[in-house]
Scaffold this active site. Structure first.
Site, PDB file in Angstrom:
ATOM      1  N   ASP A  77      58.743  75.330  47.911  1.00  0.00           N
ATOM      2  CA  ASP A  77      58.769  76.767  47.623  1.00  0.00           C
ATOM      3  C   ASP A  77      59.846  77.521  48.385  1.00  0.00           C
ATOM      4  OD1 ASP A  77      56.778  76.799  45.665  1.00  0.00           O
ATOM      5  OD2 ASP A  77      55.238  76.592  47.195  1.00  0.00           O
ATOM      6  N   ASP A 129      55.511  74.157  38.833  1.00  0.00           N
ATOM      7  CA  ASP A 129      55.965  75.369  39.526  1.00  0.00           C
ATOM      8  C   ASP A 129      57.398  75.219  40.054  1.00  0.00           C
ATOM      9  OD1 ASP A 129      53.259  74.565  39.694  1.00  0.00           O
ATOM     10  OD2 ASP A 129      52.762  76.101  41.157  1.00  0.00           O
ATOM     11  N   GLY A 158      49.642  61.942  35.771  1.00  0.00           N
ATOM     12  CA  GLY A 158      49.567  63.383  35.946  1.00  0.00           C
ATOM     13  C   GLY A 158      48.153  63.799  36.308  1.00  0.00           C
ATOM     14  N   THR A 170      45.774  67.561  38.003  1.00  0.00           N
ATOM     15  CA  THR A 170      45.867  68.986  38.309  1.00  0.00           C
ATOM     16  C   THR A 170      45.466  69.239  39.746  1.00  0.00           C
ATOM     17  OG1 THR A 170      45.417  71.188  37.454  1.00  0.00           O
ATOM     18  CG2 THR A 170      43.505  69.748  37.697  1.00  0.00           C
ATOM     19  N   ARG A 222      49.031  79.211  34.689  1.00  0.00           N
ATOM     20  CA  ARG A 222      50.206  79.590  35.477  1.00  0.00           C
ATOM     21  C   ARG A 222      51.278  78.505  35.426  1.00  0.00           C
ATOM     22  NH1 ARG A 222      47.737  81.686  39.258  1.00  0.00           N
ATOM     23  NH2 ARG A 222      48.030  80.280  41.018  1.00  0.00           N
ATOM     24  N   TRP A 229      55.033  79.165  34.490  1.00  0.00           N
ATOM     25  CA  TRP A 229      56.185  78.738  35.316  1.00  0.00           C
ATOM     26  C   TRP A 229      57.137  77.908  34.457  1.00  0.00           C
ATOM     27  CZ3 TRP A 229      56.091  81.902  39.004  1.00  0.00           C
ATOM     28  CH2 TRP A 229      55.112  82.007  39.993  1.00  0.00           C
ATOM     29  N   SER A 279      38.877  76.148  45.048  1.00  0.00           N
ATOM     30  CA  SER A 279      38.702  76.311  46.498  1.00  0.00           C
ATOM     31  C   SER A 279      38.375  77.772  46.838  1.00  0.00           C
ATOM     32  CB  SER A 279      39.934  75.831  47.260  1.00  0.00           C
ATOM     33  OG  SER A 279      41.035  76.619  46.915  1.00  0.00           O
TER      34      SER A 279
HETATM   35  N1  GLY Z   1      52.953  78.003  43.036  1.00  0.00           N
HETATM   36  C1  GLY Z   1      51.578  78.092  43.346  1.00  0.00           C
HETATM   37  C2  GLY Z   1      50.803  78.839  42.350  1.00  0.00           C
HETATM   38  O1  GLY Z   1      51.331  79.254  41.328  1.00  0.00           O
HETATM   39  O2  GLY Z   1      49.613  79.023  42.576  1.00  0.00           O
END
Ligand code: GLY
Length: 396
Positions: free
Chosen positions: A113, A174, A232, A234, A246, A250, A366
């Protein structure tokens, strides 16, 4: 690569087209709401940064740690562009120095990130104000990001220490948003090694993170010794075989950003295919559930994915030829989402909340940032607002 990925046609909408004059008025008034909220936060946050998400409506304050602090700096740059008010530029520049200390000391930088972190703070500073220090900090961050590239697997490892066996060889969708930092570093230095890694990574992302139906895995493991694909799964989605909203958002925006830097037309086509999958799975108010597989249930919404998608779609429209039959539809769909976000999700001035966009989900399993505002949702809402109400050049 493309042949194996479905090109789902966009489902027609039952509604009449959005009233664009009315929407513009709503968005101009939203700009005022946004700057009022930023002004309050500027005073309250001081030298601190908002945490990833609100807790019961309010952002806890942190030092410059975690993956999200630049979304605050990015909002300040956008506010400066919206208003020309120097207080936003001065505050953003102060934060740029904090990003300089962070990368020089390698403080909480073991993450892909670095792209989000340095693009919206320091690359934006360089692009907007030719700040040479910021350019240098961004190049240091690009070096640190490049260290995460696995030569054999041709991917950038998302999370954790490079020797962590749990995370080795794991790429995530992401990361497409982190690649612009590398492309930019090559443009700046003339050294192709940054862009080469970004390009190799995005091709692996296209190969393995996108499924045949144009949905996406959140994460995918490669074998770092043999370079072979593994499987793959998640981290934040509903199930390994579902489509985390999301991640899809992205992907829409991120593949397109690789198209902008590389000119590879397959990248823009991937962005369209992911967009169609996303748009065909929206509920009545156009704001997605937190996982696209949950359409038709009462699952929570993720307004942040919606805001990211708006930005991706509006950018997509800029790069499609006028003859593309879906161009107008993408624009209409982006504006519809934006209208819904503004009417139903943007916090009102008298609400007990210091974020902008309510009802996002960070990580449901979480219990982190569930049905709260989040810093990236706020950032992308403001980016969308600026995109629609004035001309704007990408920070990415
Ligand atoms: N990049 C982490 C999220 O989108 O939660």
């Amino acid at each position: 690569m493309l042949k194996a990925i479905a090109n789902e046609p966009l489902l027609p909408l039952a509604h009449k087209p959005i009233d664009r004059i009315r929407l513009r008025e709503e968005l101009l008034s939203a700009r005022q709401r946004v700057t009022q909220s930023l002004d309050r936060n500027l005073a309250d946050f001081g030298d601190k940064f908002p945490a990833e998400t609100c807790v019961k409506g309010y952002y806890p304050l942190t030092d410059n740690v975690e993956w999200t602090t630049s979304f605050w700096t990015g909002q300040l740059w956008l506010a400066w562009e919206m208003t020309g008010d120097e207080k936003y530029r001065l505050a953003a520049e102060k934060q740029v120095r904090s990003f300089g200390l962070r990368i020089a000391g390698r403080l909480d930088t073991q993450t892909h990130d670095l792209g989000f972190l340095y693009t919206l703070s320091c690359v934006a500073a360089w692009r907007l104000t030719a700040n040479h220090e910021a350019r240098g900090f961004s190049l240091l961050a690009a070096e640190a990001l490049l260290e995460r590239y696995h030569q054999k697997a041709h991917i950038i490892q998302a999370w954790g220490n490079l020797s962590d066996p749990e995370q080795a060889g794991r790429m995530i969708i992401d990361c497409n948003m982190n690649l612009p930092l590398l492309y930019w570093a090559s443009e700046q230095t003339g050294e192709s090694r940054f862009a080469d890694a970004a390009r190799a990574h995005v091709l692996q992302a296209a190969r393995y993170l996108i499924r045949e139906d144009a949905s996406t895995y959140h994460t995918y493991y490669m074998d770092t010794v043999t370079g072979e694909p593994r499987y793959g799964n998640t981290q934040q989605g509903y199930a390994d075989d579902s489509c985390w909203s999301r991640g899809q958002a992205w992907g829409i925006y991120g593949f397109l950003l690789s198209y902008i830097y590389t000119g590879d037309k397959e990248m823009i086509e991937l962005s369209k295919r992911l967009a169609n999958y996303f748009l065909n799975r929206l509920p009545e108010d156009d704001v997605c559930h937190w996982d696209l597989a949950l359409l038709g249930t009462d699952a929570l919404r993720d307004s942040s994915s919606a805001a990211i998608a708006v930005c991706g779609l509006l950018e997509l429209v800029k790069h499609l030829p006028a003859t593309d039959p879906d161009r107008e539809i993408y624009e209409e769909r982006a504006l519809r989402i934006m209208s819904s976000l503004t009417e139903n999700y943007l916090a009102k001035p008298d609400e007990p909340c210091n974020g902008l966009l309510k009802h996002s989900v960070y990580h449901l399993a979480s219990d982190k940032g569930v049905d709260e505002c989040c810093s990236w949702g706020d950032y992308f809402y403001v980016e969308a607002l600026v995109r629609i109400t004035q001309s704007w050049k990408l920070y990415w």
